[in-house]
Write a protein that holds these residues in place. Structure first.
Motif, mmCIF file in Angstrom:
data_model
loop_
_atom_site.group_PDB
_atom_site.id
_atom_site.type_symbol
_atom_site.label_atom_id
_atom_site.label_comp_id
_atom_site.label_asym_id
_atom_site.label_seq_id
_atom_site.Cartn_x
_atom_site.Cartn_y
_atom_site.Cartn_z
ATOM 1 N N CYS A 20 0.845 -1.195 0.000
ATOM 2 C CA CYS A 20 0.000 0.000 0.000
ATOM 3 C C CYS A 20 0.884 1.250 0.000
ATOM 4 O O CYS A 20 1.728 1.416 0.889
ATOM 5 N N PHE A 21 0.684 2.121 -0.976
ATOM 6 C CA PHE A 21 1.611 3.233 -1.180
ATOM 7 C C PHE A 21 1.604 4.235 -0.033
ATOM 8 O O PHE A 21 2.588 4.940 0.192
ATOM 9 N N GLU A 81 -4.394 -14.467 29.563
ATOM 10 C CA GLU A 81 -4.366 -13.383 30.548
ATOM 11 C C GLU A 81 -5.712 -12.672 30.658
ATOM 12 O O GLU A 81 -5.847 -11.715 31.424
ATOM 13 N N GLY A 82 -6.681 -13.109 29.874
ATOM 14 C CA GLY A 82 -7.993 -12.466 29.912
ATOM 15 C C GLY A 82 -8.025 -11.145 29.190
ATOM 16 O O GLY A 82 -8.854 -10.277 29.490
ATOM 17 N N VAL A 83 -7.149 -10.984 28.211
ATOM 18 C CA VAL A 83 -7.055 -9.740 27.441
ATOM 19 C C VAL A 83 -7.782 -9.923 26.117
ATOM 20 O O VAL A 83 -7.613 -10.926 25.429
ATOM 21 N N ARG A 84 -8.585 -8.929 25.750
ATOM 22 C CA ARG A 84 -9.351 -8.953 24.509
ATOM 23 C C ARG A 84 -8.435 -8.596 23.339
ATOM 24 O O ARG A 84 -7.793 -7.546 23.352
ATOM 25 N N ILE A 85 -8.390 -9.454 22.308
ATOM 26 C CA ILE A 85 -7.465 -9.283 21.193
ATOM 27 C C ILE A 85 -8.193 -8.809 19.937
ATOM 28 O O ILE A 85 -9.231 -9.359 19.561
ATOM 29 N N THR A 86 -7.621 -7.779 19.302
ATOM 30 C CA THR A 86 -8.028 -7.345 17.968
ATOM 31 C C THR A 86 -6.829 -7.504 17.048
ATOM 32 O O THR A 86 -5.714 -7.114 17.404
ATOM 33 N N THR A 87 -7.043 -8.074 15.864
ATOM 34 C CA THR A 87 -5.978 -8.188 14.872
ATOM 35 C C THR A 87 -6.313 -7.324 13.666
ATOM 36 O O THR A 87 -7.457 -7.305 13.210
ATOM 37 N N VAL A 88 -5.319 -6.589 13.167
ATOM 38 C CA VAL A 88 -5.468 -5.774 11.967
ATOM 39 C C VAL A 88 -4.802 -6.521 10.813
ATOM 40 O O VAL A 88 -3.613 -6.841 10.879
ATOM 41 N N SER A 89 -5.558 -6.789 9.749
ATOM 42 C CA SER A 89 -5.065 -7.652 8.675
ATOM 43 C C SER A 89 -5.640 -7.222 7.334
ATOM 44 O O SER A 89 -6.680 -6.556 7.270
ATOM 45 N N ASN A 90 -4.968 -7.636 6.243
ATOM 46 C CA ASN A 90 -5.556 -7.431 4.921
ATOM 47 C C ASN A 90 -6.407 -8.625 4.499
ATOM 48 O O ASN A 90 -7.015 -8.609 3.431
ATOM 49 N N ALA A 91 -6.415 -9.680 5.322
ATOM 50 C CA ALA A 91 -7.277 -10.865 5.167
ATOM 51 C C ALA A 91 -6.858 -11.808 4.039
ATOM 52 O O ALA A 91 -7.511 -12.823 3.828
ATOM 53 N N PRO A 116 -12.383 -3.475 -8.102
ATOM 54 C CA PRO A 116 -11.105 -4.174 -8.284
ATOM 55 C C PRO A 116 -9.941 -3.275 -8.681
ATOM 56 O O PRO A 116 -8.852 -3.369 -8.097
ATOM 57 N N GLU A 117 -10.154 -2.397 -9.669
ATOM 58 C CA GLU A 117 -9.031 -1.577 -10.126
ATOM 59 C C GLU A 117 -8.591 -0.563 -9.068
ATOM 60 O O GLU A 117 -7.398 -0.251 -8.944
ATOM 61 N N VAL A 118 -9.539 -0.045 -8.281
ATOM 62 C CA VAL A 118 -9.192 0.891 -7.209
ATOM 63 C C VAL A 118 -8.446 0.154 -6.097
ATOM 64 O O VAL A 118 -7.449 0.652 -5.560
ATOM 65 N N TYR A 119 -8.915 -1.033 -5.761
ATOM 66 C CA TYR A 119 -8.261 -1.852 -4.739
ATOM 67 C C TYR A 119 -6.817 -2.143 -5.141
ATOM 68 O O TYR A 119 -5.897 -2.016 -4.324
ATOM 69 N N ARG A 120 -6.600 -2.509 -6.400
ATOM 70 C CA ARG A 120 -5.245 -2.783 -6.883
ATOM 71 C C ARG A 120 -4.380 -1.530 -6.851
ATOM 72 O O ARG A 120 -3.199 -1.578 -6.496
ATOM 73 N N GLN A 121 -4.960 -0.412 -7.220
ATOM 74 C CA GLN A 121 -4.216 0.843 -7.255
ATOM 75 C C GLN A 121 -3.721 1.238 -5.865
ATOM 76 O O GLN A 121 -2.599 1.734 -5.706
ATOM 77 N N ILE A 122 -4.546 1.014 -4.862
ATOM 78 C CA ILE A 122 -4.191 1.405 -3.497
ATOM 79 C C ILE A 122 -3.234 0.411 -2.856
ATOM 80 O O ILE A 122 -2.245 0.798 -2.231
ATOM 81 N N THR A 123 -3.513 -0.876 -3.011
ATOM 82 C CA THR A 123 -2.742 -1.894 -2.295
ATOM 83 C C THR A 123 -1.493 -2.364 -3.025
ATOM 84 O O THR A 123 -0.633 -3.019 -2.429
ATOM 85 N N LYS A 124 -1.411 -2.078 -4.325
ATOM 86 C CA LYS A 124 -0.271 -2.511 -5.134
ATOM 87 C C LYS A 124 -0.085 -4.027 -5.071
ATOM 88 O O LYS A 124 1.040 -4.533 -4.979
ATOM 89 N N THR A 125 -1.188 -4.760 -5.099
ATOM 90 C CA THR A 125 -1.150 -6.208 -5.079
ATOM 91 C C THR A 125 -2.031 -6.752 -6.198
ATOM 92 O O THR A 125 -2.941 -6.062 -6.670
ATOM 93 N N THR A 126 -1.748 -7.980 -6.598
ATOM 94 C CA THR A 126 -2.606 -8.636 -7.592
ATOM 95 C C THR A 126 -3.649 -9.516 -6.919
ATOM 96 O O THR A 126 -4.441 -10.150 -7.606
ATOM 97 N N TYR A 127 -3.632 -9.534 -5.598
ATOM 98 C CA TYR A 127 -4.612 -10.365 -4.896
ATOM 99 C C TYR A 127 -6.011 -9.794 -5.129
ATOM 100 O O TYR A 127 -6.253 -8.604 -4.864
ATOM 101 N N PRO A 128 -6.947 -10.584 -5.614
ATOM 102 C CA PRO A 128 -8.274 -10.062 -5.993
ATOM 103 C C PRO A 128 -9.101 -9.613 -4.796
ATOM 104 O O PRO A 128 -9.174 -10.317 -3.782
ATOM 105 N N VAL A 129 -9.716 -8.468 -4.910
ATOM 106 C CA VAL A 129 -10.570 -7.995 -3.830
ATOM 107 C C VAL A 129 -11.742 -8.946 -3.596
ATOM 108 O O VAL A 129 -12.236 -9.077 -2.467
ATOM 109 N N GLN A 130 -12.189 -9.647 -4.645
ATOM 110 C CA GLN A 130 -13.286 -10.594 -4.474
ATOM 111 C C GLN A 130 -12.901 -11.716 -3.507
ATOM 112 O O GLN A 130 -13.737 -12.208 -2.748
ATOM 113 N N GLU A 131 -11.628 -12.099 -3.521
ATOM 114 C CA GLU A 131 -11.163 -13.118 -2.575
ATOM 115 C C GLU A 131 -11.242 -12.603 -1.143
ATOM 116 O O GLU A 131 -11.557 -13.352 -0.215
#
Length: 296
Positions: A20-21, A81-91, A116-131
């Motif tokens: 991502c640029f 430890e009873g701590v609530r976890i949030t993960t940040v990911s591109n999935a 799709p084309e906007v997603y590719r432009q921002i993330t600089k990846t070929t991984y399909p947004v539909q996936e």
């Protein structure tokens, strides 16, 4: 929705399979960061934070957390430890949601556009947004209690149209998720869409402001669709507003959102399991904690 005042943000790895640029890499300043901390080190930090300051949440970020070979064990130990976890990911690497997210209470998925084309432009990846969309649906189908946030960094000329934003909110509503539109942290002011303008665009798309805090604005429609506008908070722009989170980098360095603050090395205190030395150093950098530990 869980409201978090302060927490550790664990930057478990600096590495990512996306490019991502705009990415600020959660405050990491070096291209190569030694991976010095272990799952038990992270467990120690979370235990101290909970016992000393009442922090019962933690966010695991990166880089892409699922690249890290210690991600699963780290989550397992922190959860004990009873701590609530949030993960940040591109999935893109979540192949078995129920197994890979079993210790999480929340997943924040970076989803800047459904086009799709906007997603590719921002993330600089070929991984399909539909996936990515299919993965989100799988997560929801398999884990109905998991809180899902879809994070969209708003960038001028790319994903900032009212129609684009409304489409994302519509998808989130269908999968019982929450969209967070985030203003861009960048030196290139031409790309930045201010929070006030994001609100204006959502208003044009039929949303009404329902609530506002220092860092967030909440909007909704009569049909139940909702969204949050979140100020990124990185850099000098919001420095006078105070700190929110502390970033623990993989090399044991501690920093805040403010770009020019003083990073601290906690590796020695963590490895020595010296709770008092660890806590006093954190409190020195993070003034709000001094009030929590000062004798009454």
């Amino acid at each position: 929705m869980t409201v978090i005042e302060h927490e550790f943000r664990i930057v478990i790895t600096p590495f990512c399979n996306y490019r991502c640029f705009y990415c600020h890499r959660e405050g990491l300043t070096e291209e190569s960061t030694p991976l010095a901390l272990t799952p038990k080190d992270y467990q120690f930090m979370c235990r101290v934070a909970k016992e000393r300051w009442g922090w019962n949440t933690v966010t695991i970020t990166g880089g892409e957390p699922f690249i890290s070979p210690i991600y699963a064990e780290t989550c397992e130990l922190i959860a004990k430890e009873g701590v609530r976890i949030t993960t940040v990911s591109n999935a893109s690497l979540i192949a078995r949601p129920k197994q890979m997210l079993k210790d999480n209470a929340q997943i924040n998925i970076s989803l800047h556009s459904l086009t799709p084309e906007v997603y590719r432009q921002i993330t600089k990846t070929t991984y399909p947004v539909q996936e990515v969309l299919d993965t989100i649906i799988s997560i929801r189908a398999q884990m109905p209690e998991l809180e899902i946030h879809l994070n969209a960094t708003v960038i001028r000329g790319m994903n900032d149209s009212p129609e684009e934003m409304a489409k994302l909110v519509r998808f989130a509503h269908r999968v019982d998720a929450q969209v967070k539109f985030i203003d861009l942290a960048s030196q290139n002011e031409k790309l930045i869409v201010p929070v006030e303008e994001i609100l204006q665009k959502l208003t044009e798309a039929g949303f009404t402001k329902t609530e506002e805090s220092k860092w967030q604005i909440f909007v909704s429609k009569e049909n139940g669709e909702k969204a949050i506008i979140t100020r990124c908070g990185f850099g000098k722009k919001y420095a006078d507003w105070g700190y929110r989170n502390l970033f623990i980098n993989p090399d044991g360095m501690l920093s805040t959102e403010v770009a020019d603050d003083i990073p601290l090395n906690l590796l020695h205190e963590i490895r020595a399991r010296d709770e008092d030395a660890f806590a006093s150093k954190v409190e020195w950098l993070f003034p709000p904690l001094r009030l929590k530990t000062r004798p009454q």
